[in-house]
Design a protein around this motif. Structure first.
Motif, mmCIF file in Angstrom:
data_model
loop_
_atom_site.group_PDB
_atom_site.id
_atom_site.type_symbol
_atom_site.label_atom_id
_atom_site.label_comp_id
_atom_site.label_asym_id
_atom_site.label_seq_id
_atom_site.Cartn_x
_atom_site.Cartn_y
_atom_site.Cartn_z
ATOM 1 N N THR A 61 0.795 -1.456 -0.232
ATOM 2 C CA THR A 61 -0.011 -0.119 0.129
ATOM 3 C C THR A 61 0.846 1.404 -0.084
ATOM 4 N N ARG A 62 0.160 2.549 0.000
ATOM 5 C CA ARG A 62 0.845 3.728 0.134
ATOM 6 C C ARG A 62 -0.084 4.399 1.184
ATOM 7 N N VAL A 63 0.725 5.094 1.854
ATOM 8 C CA VAL A 63 0.032 5.930 3.184
ATOM 9 C C VAL A 63 0.695 7.067 3.592
ATOM 10 N N GLY A 64 -0.236 7.876 4.133
ATOM 11 C CA GLY A 64 0.272 9.161 4.368
ATOM 12 C C GLY A 64 1.743 9.347 5.386
ATOM 13 N N GLY A 88 4.173 8.949 2.117
ATOM 14 C CA GLY A 88 4.285 10.385 1.613
ATOM 15 C C GLY A 88 2.964 11.153 1.606
ATOM 16 N N GLY A 89 3.031 12.257 1.786
ATOM 17 C CA GLY A 89 1.571 13.063 1.440
ATOM 18 C C GLY A 89 0.771 12.876 2.851
ATOM 19 N N SER A 90 -0.663 12.937 2.524
ATOM 20 C CA SER A 90 -1.539 12.714 3.472
ATOM 21 C C SER A 90 -2.518 11.586 3.187
ATOM 22 N N THR A 91 -2.783 10.850 4.499
ATOM 23 C CA THR A 91 -3.553 9.663 4.586
ATOM 24 C C THR A 91 -4.738 10.026 4.052
ATOM 25 N N GLY A 92 -5.490 9.171 3.137
ATOM 26 C CA GLY A 92 -6.845 9.406 2.623
ATOM 27 C C GLY A 92 -7.794 9.072 3.762
#
Length: 289
Positions: A61-64, A88-92
């Motif tokens: 997966t990819r998570v914030g 990376g970034g913000s979690t959905g």
């Protein structure tokens, strides 16, 4: 006793904000409700359910790169899910509105999940099966990543299953594009509910050789179609349904845990039905406890 075969699930890990409305939604004013914050994302839900039903899951997966993402990964570890996550970034977040009949309406903001990058091929080491929700093919960037993952699985001889996930997603992508995706990645199993199957005309003809389609019809029989014909598996009556969120994910998990361990289709479907029935009384997509 030997360990269960490892089932990898690739896709979203997000936070679900589940809203149980006590009354009909009163637009423009207040509606009494109960609100729960739980792990979400179809891929994460399936991985958690695999662990709940006796399997060995691995989530790709990819998570914030944030506190929410850290908490969700830690929660998955405690639930028995090996999680390999890009950061990376913000979690959905997905807001899920549950009406008094238990039906759900979802408002997703997938955030960093849409920024998925190519997976390390080593993340498929020791994997016996790969499962993908269709959500991973929402954008061209994501589709390229998940097609490459399926190609790597094929090189390794790892079978693939796909859950077509959402009638809304199918409508947005278009049925022709969804069929193209399925033909490109060649899944051995495709899961759908009756609305999704109708949009894709999955029950109007037998699937191509090597593919089996499993269609859920609520409390009506599950229909399993392959080149060899069709099989119907009845669904026992369920006395109380308060929240349908995650029922399809638990069905897929129960089915895969049984099937990958050697069960025939009918027995796997019964395991999926039993798994789905357990989650219908709980908020969100996972079992209490």
């Amino acid at each position: 006793m030997s360990a269960a075969p490892m089932i990898a699930v690739a896709g979203d890990l997000v936070e679900d904000i589940v809203v149980w409305a006590n009354d009909d939604i009163a637009h423009g004013t207040d509606t009494r409700s109960k609100i729960f914050r739980v792990r979400g994302g179809s891929a994460a839900n399936v991985a958690t359910a695999i662990a709940s039903h006796g399997g060995q899951p691995r989530l790709l997966t990819r998570v914030g790169d944030d506190g929410v993402g850290e908490r969700l990964v830690s929660d998955l570890s405690r639930a028995g899910v090996e999680t390999l996550a890009q950061r990376g970034g913000s979690t959905g977040t997905i807001v899920i509105l549950i009406d008094r009949e238990g039906e759900r309406t979802m408002l997703p903001d997938r955030a960093t999940a849409k920024e998925i990058e190519p997976f390390d091929p080593a993340w498929l080491d020791e994997v016996a099966w790969l499962h993908l929700p269709l959500y991973g093919f929402e954008t061209p960037r994501e589709a390229a990543v998940f097609r490459a993952l399926c190609a790597e699985a094929a090189v390794r001889g790892v079978p693939v299953s796909v859950d077509v996930s959402s009638a809304g997603l199918i409508t947005w992508l278009g049925a022709d594009r969804v069929h193209t995706i399925l033909d490109e990645i060649g899944p051995q199993l495709v899961f759908a509910n009756d609305d999704e199957a109708a949009l894709l005309a999955l029950e109007g003809a037998l699937p191509p050789p090597g593919r089996t389609v499993v269609v859920k019809h609520g409390n009506a029989p599950v229909v399993i179609s392959s080149a060899g014909g069709q099989l119907e598996v009845p669904v026992p009556a369920i006395s109380e349904v308060t929240d349908t969120t995650g029922a399809g994910d638990h069905f897929a998990a129960g089915f895969l845990v049984a099937y990958v361990s050697g069960a025939a289709f009918e027995a796997a479907a019964r395991a999926g039905i039993a798994a789905a029935s357990e989650v219908l009384r709980h908020p969100g997509a996972h079992l209490a406890g």
